[in-house]
Design a protein around this motif. Structure first.
Motif, PDB file in Angstrom:
ATOM      1  N   SER A  96     -49.574 -17.573  29.495  1.00 19.50           N
ATOM      2  CA  SER A  96     -48.753 -16.907  30.555  1.00 19.50           C
ATOM      3  C   SER A  96     -47.505 -16.277  29.651  1.00 19.50           C
ATOM      4  O   SER A  96     -47.050 -16.930  28.798  1.00 19.50           O
ATOM      5  N   SER A  97     -47.310 -14.756  29.888  1.00 15.86           N
ATOM      6  CA  SER A  97     -46.380 -14.290  28.870  1.00 15.86           C
ATOM      7  C   SER A  97     -45.605 -13.309  29.679  1.00 15.86           C
ATOM      8  O   SER A  97     -46.023 -12.773  31.006  1.00 15.86           O
ATOM      9  N   ARG A  98     -44.499 -13.205  29.422  1.00 17.91           N
ATOM     10  CA  ARG A  98     -43.406 -11.973  30.156  1.00 17.91           C
ATOM     11  C   ARG A  98     -43.905 -10.653  29.268  1.00 17.91           C
ATOM     12  O   ARG A  98     -43.555 -10.801  27.956  1.00 17.91           O
ATOM     13  N   GLY A  99     -44.236  -9.696  29.861  1.00 21.41           N
ATOM     14  CA  GLY A  99     -44.615  -8.545  29.242  1.00 21.41           C
ATOM     15  C   GLY A  99     -44.010  -7.317  29.874  1.00 21.41           C
ATOM     16  O   GLY A  99     -43.662  -7.262  31.227  1.00 21.41           O
ATOM     17  N   ALA A 100     -43.822  -6.263  29.305  1.00 23.07           N
ATOM     18  CA  ALA A 100     -43.322  -5.015  29.731  1.00 23.07           C
ATOM     19  C   ALA A 100     -44.684  -4.163  30.259  1.00 23.07           C
ATOM     20  O   ALA A 100     -45.481  -3.736  29.254  1.00 23.07           O
ATOM     21  N   VAL A 101     -44.793  -3.946  31.339  1.00 26.83           N
ATOM     22  CA  VAL A 101     -45.928  -3.252  32.054  1.00 26.83           C
ATOM     23  C   VAL A 101     -45.612  -1.708  32.497  1.00 26.83           C
ATOM     24  O   VAL A 101     -44.650  -1.621  33.153  1.00 26.83           O
ATOM     25  N   LEU A 102     -46.431  -0.550  32.048  1.00 27.27           N
ATOM     26  CA  LEU A 102     -46.022   0.615  32.338  1.00 27.27           C
ATOM     27  C   LEU A 102     -47.267   1.091  33.177  1.00 27.27           C
ATOM     28  O   LEU A 102     -48.426   1.000  32.932  1.00 27.27           O
ATOM     29  N   ARG A 103     -46.978   1.170  34.505  1.00 23.04           N
ATOM     30  CA  ARG A 103     -48.009   1.312  35.597  1.00 23.04           C
ATOM     31  C   ARG A 103     -48.105   2.917  35.795  1.00 23.04           C
ATOM     32  O   ARG A 103     -49.247   3.110  36.463  1.00 23.04           O
ATOM     33  N   GLY A 104     -47.372   3.944  35.536  1.00 31.44           N
ATOM     34  CA  GLY A 104     -47.434   5.333  35.822  1.00 31.44           C
ATOM     35  C   GLY A 104     -46.518   6.259  34.998  1.00 31.44           C
ATOM     36  O   GLY A 104     -45.750   5.555  34.353  1.00 31.44           O
ATOM     37  N   ALA A 105     -47.254   7.305  34.768  1.00 30.83           N
ATOM     38  CA  ALA A 105     -46.412   8.096  33.982  1.00 30.83           C
ATOM     39  C   ALA A 105     -44.920   8.458  34.348  1.00 30.83           C
ATOM     40  O   ALA A 105     -44.090   8.676  33.198  1.00 30.83           O
ATOM     41  N   ASP A 106     -44.612   8.441  35.715  1.00 28.24           N
ATOM     42  CA  ASP A 106     -43.274   8.682  36.121  1.00 28.24           C
ATOM     43  C   ASP A 106     -42.555   7.399  36.267  1.00 28.24           C
ATOM     44  O   ASP A 106     -41.383   7.331  37.034  1.00 28.24           O
ATOM     45  N   GLN A 107     -43.005   6.334  35.984  1.00 26.69           N
ATOM     46  CA  GLN A 107     -42.348   4.981  36.450  1.00 26.69           C
ATOM     47  C   GLN A 107     -41.709   4.267  35.153  1.00 26.69           C
ATOM     48  O   GLN A 107     -42.408   4.410  33.799  1.00 26.69           O
ATOM     49  N   PRO A 108     -40.606   3.419  35.424  1.00 21.41           N
ATOM     50  CA  PRO A 108     -40.165   2.682  34.416  1.00 21.41           C
ATOM     51  C   PRO A 108     -41.063   1.646  33.855  1.00 21.41           C
ATOM     52  O   PRO A 108     -41.899   1.398  34.648  1.00 21.41           O
TER      53      PRO A 108
ATOM     54  N   LEU B 140     -44.540   7.253  23.639  1.00 19.99           N
ATOM     55  CA  LEU B 140     -44.010   8.196  24.662  1.00 19.99           C
ATOM     56  C   LEU B 140     -45.090   8.975  24.820  1.00 19.99           C
ATOM     57  O   LEU B 140     -45.206   9.691  26.109  1.00 19.99           O
ATOM     58  N   LEU B 141     -46.090   9.267  23.883  1.00 22.24           N
ATOM     59  CA  LEU B 141     -47.398  10.103  24.334  1.00 22.24           C
ATOM     60  C   LEU B 141     -48.188   9.396  25.117  1.00 22.24           C
ATOM     61  O   LEU B 141     -48.954  10.216  26.201  1.00 22.24           O
ATOM     62  N   ALA B 142     -48.493   7.963  24.757  1.00 20.12           N
ATOM     63  CA  ALA B 142     -49.240   7.328  26.074  1.00 20.12           C
ATOM     64  C   ALA B 142     -48.703   7.488  27.365  1.00 20.12           C
ATOM     65  O   ALA B 142     -49.654   7.446  28.140  1.00 20.12           O
ATOM     66  N   ARG B 143     -47.587   7.557  27.532  1.00 17.84           N
ATOM     67  CA  ARG B 143     -46.898   7.580  28.855  1.00 17.84           C
ATOM     68  C   ARG B 143     -47.329   8.895  29.545  1.00 17.84           C
ATOM     69  O   ARG B 143     -47.552   9.168  30.787  1.00 17.84           O
ATOM     70  N   LYS B 144     -47.180  10.009  28.608  1.00 20.67           N
ATOM     71  CA  LYS B 144     -47.549  11.339  29.110  1.00 20.67           C
ATOM     72  C   LYS B 144     -48.951  11.603  29.354  1.00 20.67           C
ATOM     73  O   LYS B 144     -49.617  12.893  29.683  1.00 20.67           O
ATOM     74  N   GLY B 145     -49.896  10.729  28.942  1.00 22.95           N
ATOM     75  CA  GLY B 145     -51.461  10.918  29.217  1.00 22.95           C
ATOM     76  C   GLY B 145     -52.218  11.159  28.371  1.00 22.95           C
ATOM     77  O   GLY B 145     -53.463  11.681  28.376  1.00 22.95           O
ATOM     78  N   MET B 146     -51.645  11.132  26.881  1.00 22.85           N
ATOM     79  CA  MET B 146     -52.692  12.054  25.921  1.00 22.85           C
ATOM     80  C   MET B 146     -53.700  11.044  25.683  1.00 22.85           C
ATOM     81  O   MET B 146     -54.636  11.444  25.071  1.00 22.85           O
ATOM     82  N   PHE B 147     -53.605   9.731  25.982  1.00 18.94           N
ATOM     83  CA  PHE B 147     -54.928   8.776  25.837  1.00 18.94           C
ATOM     84  C   PHE B 147     -55.776   8.540  26.897  1.00 18.94           C
ATOM     85  O   PHE B 147     -56.376   7.700  27.071  1.00 18.94           O
ATOM     86  N   GLY B 148     -55.808   9.822  27.845  1.00 15.39           N
ATOM     87  CA  GLY B 148     -56.838   9.485  29.031  1.00 15.39           C
ATOM     88  C   GLY B 148     -56.131   9.233  30.365  1.00 15.39           C
ATOM     89  O   GLY B 148     -55.208   8.653  30.329  1.00 15.39           O
ATOM     90  N   PRO B 149     -56.727   9.621  31.453  1.00 21.24           N
ATOM     91  CA  PRO B 149     -56.303   9.682  32.821  1.00 21.24           C
ATOM     92  C   PRO B 149     -56.607   8.102  33.235  1.00 21.24           C
ATOM     93  O   PRO B 149     -55.879   7.645  34.064  1.00 21.24           O
TER      94      PRO B 149
ATOM     95  N   PHE C   4     -55.784   5.297  31.490  1.00 23.69           N
ATOM     96  CA  PHE C   4     -54.932   4.525  30.289  1.00 23.69           C
ATOM     97  C   PHE C   4     -54.183   3.411  31.038  1.00 23.69           C
ATOM     98  O   PHE C   4     -54.189   2.391  30.574  1.00 23.69           O
ATOM     99  N   LEU C   5     -53.597   3.910  32.167  1.00 21.05           N
ATOM    100  CA  LEU C   5     -52.375   3.016  32.812  1.00 21.05           C
ATOM    101  C   LEU C   5     -53.045   2.452  33.833  1.00 21.05           C
ATOM    102  O   LEU C   5     -53.921   2.831  34.643  1.00 21.05           O
ATOM    103  N   PRO C   6     -52.742   1.043  34.270  1.00 26.29           N
ATOM    104  CA  PRO C   6     -51.458   0.361  33.668  1.00 26.29           C
ATOM    105  C   PRO C   6     -51.856  -0.389  32.450  1.00 26.29           C
ATOM    106  O   PRO C   6     -52.768  -0.764  32.298  1.00 26.29           O
ATOM    107  N   ALA C   7     -50.594  -0.255  31.702  1.00 24.94           N
ATOM    108  CA  ALA C   7     -50.859  -0.799  30.339  1.00 24.94           C
ATOM    109  C   ALA C   7     -49.618  -1.761  29.790  1.00 24.94           C
ATOM    110  O   ALA C   7     -48.650  -1.477  30.157  1.00 24.94           O
ATOM    111  N   ILE C   8     -49.993  -2.461  28.740  1.00 23.90           N
ATOM    112  CA  ILE C   8     -49.086  -3.200  28.012  1.00 23.90           C
ATOM    113  C   ILE C   8     -49.118  -2.377  26.555  1.00 23.90           C
ATOM    114  O   ILE C   8     -50.261  -2.414  25.809  1.00 23.90           O
TER     115      ILE C   8
END
Ligand code: CXF
Ligand code: ZN
Length: 375
Positions: free
Chosen positions: A3-15, A45-54, A56-60
């Motif tokens: 188990s780990s505490r991680g920062a997860v990015l779930r959407g391009a416009d989400q924190p 920052l590019l990964a958030r903007k979708g450069m690596f495919g539709p 890709f998210l949610p991601a660590i």
């Protein structure tokens, strides 16, 4: 499972949101690392903007991790639990490029580093509901207290060096310094012009100074970055917005070498056009722009793209640590630290250019004896 505490990015416009995630046990060639700190790279920052495919998210995300080996897979011999490591890019170890000792040209570079899965399509982390997360970003996904890396993308480093500082050596700093030291191989007295002096470009400035370069010209839109470049060893700084940039740059002669970190089409072309013959240009930028030059411009000139500065992480990263320890490569001047909980502020500061290289600390109280002052 860990188990780990991680920062997860779930959407391009989400924190980013801190969540509890479950990390798989290491496969035979994998290494579980307790992350102490992780740099934030522009590619995030590019990964958030979708450069690596539709899909890709949610991601660590996170690909500049530094920490302590917690557990190793059955086939791992390069490191043992307790070793201090910097996490870098992954490579397959089996293709022709890897066999020649050129892991940045690995046939699977994009697959292993930019898709967020292993080569077989699997990930290595799930969220609290058991849903899979993109979790093999650069073979590490280190915005997390624990990260599963591979034997090939961990570089063992001296335990006397502060892990709170070393993460950016895994990507941004390695890229800029490697372009100068591994690819351009500047000789003493040669001239170089560096377009874009963020973390990558400033690392190149430091390496150029270390190489005994003659003229080191830094080009950037930001006066503050130009100022810092001069402080770190650039001999001249030029405003990238100058409409007569190319002519201005060559007033004192053409350049032996050039580097572009911007990825902007017109800037990349200028980086080629201001070269002497012979001359070499290394492109390092990310983005969607293309480079357009007339073929004759390439007479006597070479242009290459430099994933991760053409480095072999297990050799190059300890070398940079040694240079830092001897005071010859002060890349710590680029770093601003934040607790992981302030990752969204760190990202905003990076996007605004307020922070050159944010580093996220996993724990409020650094584990090492060398504690970074909060800046
Ligand atoms: C990046 C550079 C731009 C293309 C994808 C990989 N490297 C590190 O962040
Ligand atoms: Zn990066």
């Amino acid at each position: 499972m860990t188990s780990s505490r991680g920062a997860v990015l779930r959407g391009a416009d989400q924190p980013y949101v801190l969540e509890t995630v479950e990390i798989n046990a290491p496969r035979p060639d994998e290494v579980l690392v307790r992350v102490v700190a992780t740099g934030l790279c522009h590619t995030e920052l590019l990964a958030r903007k979708g450069m690596f495919g539709p899909k890709f998210l949610p991601a660590i995300l996170g690909h500049e991790g530094a920490g302590v080996v917690e557990q190793v897979g059955s086939a791992v011999t390069a490191v043992v639990p307790g070793d201090h490591v910097v996490l870098s890019f992954d490579s397959c170890g089996q293709c022709r490029a890897c066999a020649r000792g050129l892991p940045t040209s690995c046939a699977s570079f994009e697959l292993l580093n930019l898709t967020g899965t292993r080569a077989d399509g699997t990930g290595s982390a799930r969220d609290a509901d058991g849903n899979p997360l993109t979790s093999r970003w650069f073979g590490q996904s280190s915005f997390s207290e624990f990260a599963l890396a591979t034997a090939r993308n961990v570089a063992k480093v001296d335990k006397g060096a502060p892990l709170e500082l070393l993460g950016p050596l895994g990507c941004g700093v390695q890229t800029g310094a490697g372009a100068v030291l591994n690819q351009l191989r500047l000789a003493a007295g040669e001239s170089v012009v560096i377009f874009g002096v963020g973390a990558v470009g400033l690392s190149a400035v430091l390496a150029a100074r270390l190489s005994g370069a003659g003229e080191i010209v830094a080009v950037d839109l930001s006066p503050a970055r130009r100022e810092l470049a001069l402080d770190l060893g650039a001999t001249r700084a030029v405003d990238g917005a100058d409409p007569d940039l190319a002519r201005l740059l060559v007033t004192q002669g053409r350049f032996d070498a050039s580097l572009d970190t911007t990825g902007v089409g017109t800037v990349m072309a200028t980086a080629v056009n201001v070269l002497d013959r012979p001359g070499s240009c290394v492109l390092l930028g990310a983005g969607r722009d293309t480079l357009t030059v007339h073929p004759t411009v390439l007479s006597g000139r070479s242009v290459t793209y430099g994933f991760e500065g053409g480095s072999i992480p297990s050799i190059f990263i300890p070398r940079l640590v040694d240079l830092w320890q001897r005071g010859l490569f002060p890349f710590d001047r680029l770093i601003r630290t934040y607790p992981l909980a302030e990752i969204n502020q760190a990202e905003a500061d990076a996007a605004a250019g307020v922070a050159i290289k944010p580093v996220l600390l996993m724990h409020d109280h650094p584990s090492g004896s060398w504690a970074l002052p909060r800046t």
